[in-house]
Scaffold this motif. Structure first.
Motif, mmCIF file in Angstrom:
data_model
loop_
_atom_site.group_PDB
_atom_site.id
_atom_site.type_symbol
_atom_site.label_atom_id
_atom_site.label_comp_id
_atom_site.label_asym_id
_atom_site.label_seq_id
_atom_site.Cartn_x
_atom_site.Cartn_y
_atom_site.Cartn_z
ATOM 1 N N PRO A 1 0.838 -1.202 0.000
ATOM 2 C CA PRO A 1 0.000 0.000 0.000
ATOM 3 C C PRO A 1 0.872 1.251 0.000
ATOM 4 N N TYR B 1 1.141 4.271 1.907
ATOM 5 C CA TYR B 1 0.577 4.620 3.209
ATOM 6 C C TYR B 1 0.144 6.081 3.297
ATOM 7 N N GLU C 1 -3.263 5.873 2.341
ATOM 8 C CA GLU C 1 -4.045 5.190 3.368
ATOM 9 C C GLU C 1 -4.374 6.138 4.522
#
Length: 391
Positions: free
Chosen positions: A12, A14, A17
């Protein structure tokens, strides 16, 4: 459904995120100070917006050639001459759907499965993820504050193997905002060239770099390595993040390969964005962008002073881009814990070092000062109160 190993292996991003978590808090009614994403708050220069409106009302929005509008490629080439004193043939300029697409095309053209690629640790995660998607074996080369968190000739030479086929350098860098000194980057490129390896140099923050004592902008790698593949973007200096428009300058021999790849991967970059981007290179737009660069310098000073006052050290002050990479190890928290708690308790969104590599993954945090000065003051004040609770 069977998902490819390539997709499963991609980590991912981040920063994105944490952006999602920040949006969820905002949906609950909290005001979040978002210092996690590298997105200038200015937007495109006014003349570019005017040019977009005019183009949409008067120009058929058909496909352009895969390499981009000829007049935009010419404007980009002139920009290198005017801004950096480098003669670039417009035929070597490839207009892309953002710098990410330029990196995809470059990696697709240069990387074969099993090729080793050297990248600094820390560095922008998408660069290595893109290289790995084409089968590269990425070696993250450890760096330190002494090397400004950048590659140098000693580290490149130390980590070079008989499998090494290329290097990827970003100057100025995301996440640190630091640049490779011009003489050092020239030496790195020469070392790679002598060993018949390619060089991809990410310069998307180059024009946000500090000018020297004589007022001259940073030098492009093209001033000493015309065979380097240079990645650039309209997102940062020109503030056009959502327009998804970038470019690369490549050796002449690489142009046909990139044209074929672009034809198959994306056909062309956005036609209206390309027409509008022509207005980036007018004297008025460039003056706007230069004032914004100066404003980023003022914001940087605000952030560095604020972080020092609340006890969060910055091992290497940035000299470009709009990021500060600070050390949270003295708080007793890992960078992941620090960012998670800062978001939940202080409602400040930051990015943990885990995004950018291994060596600083647990100790450092990236702050983006692309937000307004008022947001930065508010964010620093909130972080100060949060850090005080950790004592």
């Amino acid at each position: 459904m069977r998902i490819s190993q390539r997709a499963q292996s991609v980590a991912p991003f981040y920063a994105m995120e944490f952006g999602k978590h920040a949006a969820a808090l905002e949906a609950e009614g909290h005001r979040v100070v978002k210092l996690s994403l590298g997105e200038p708050d200015f937007g495109a220069p006014p003349a570019v917006l005017d040019a977009l409106r005019e183009a949409v009302g008067s120009t058929p929005m058909t496909y352009t050639g895969a390499l981009g509008l000829p007049e935009l490629r010419q404007a980009i080439a002139r920009f290198y001459g005017d801004q950096h004193g480098v003669d670039v043939d417009p035929g070597r300029v490839v207009v892309t759907a953002g710098a990410s697409a330029a990196l995809v095309l470059g990696a697709a053209a240069l990387v074969d499965p099993g090729d080793e690629v050297l990248i600094a640790d820390p560095s922008y995660p998408c660069n290595r993820q893109i290289a790995e998607s084409f089968g590269a074996r990425v070696t993250l080369v450890p760096t330190s504050a002494e090397s400004r968190y950048q590659l140098d000739t000693a580290s490149v030479g130390s980590y070079w193997t008989d499998r090494t086929r290329g290097i990827m350098v970003a100057s100025p860098s995301n996440p640190t905002g630091t640049s490779v000194p011009a003489d050092e980057l020239a030496a790195i490129c020469e070392l790679a060239r002598e060993r018949d390896a390619w060089r991809i140099v990410d310069e998307i923050y180059l024009d946000l770099g500090d000018h020297d004592a004589q007022g001259r902008p940073p030098r492009s790698v093209l001033s000493y390595d015309q065979e380097a593949v240079v990645i650039n973007s309209f997102s940062k200096y020109f503030g056009m993040t959502g327009w998804r428009l970038g470019w690369c300058v490549v050796p002449e021999a690489l142009v046909p390969a990139l044209e074929r790849l672009a034809q198959n991967y994306m056909i062309c970059a956005s036609t209206p964005a390309q027409y509008a981007a022509l207005a980036c290179f007018t004297p008025g737009s460039l003056a706007v962008c230069e004032e914004r660069r100066a404003e980023f310098g003022r914001r940087r000073a605000l952030v560095l002073d604020g972080l020092a006052q609340i006890g969060l050290p910055v091992p290497v002050p940035p000299d470009g881009a709009f990021y500060v990479y600070f050390d949270v190890s003295g708080t007793g928290l890992s960078s992941w814990e620090f960012c998670g708690r800062a978001l939940q308790e202080a409602h400040v969104a930051l990015t943990p070092g885990r995004d950018f590599g291994v060596g600083t993954a647990e100790t450092h945090v990236r702050l983006s000062y692309a937000a307004s000065a008022d947001e930065l003051r508010e964010g620093i004040a909130r972080l100060g109160k949060f850090v005080a609770t950790l004592a």
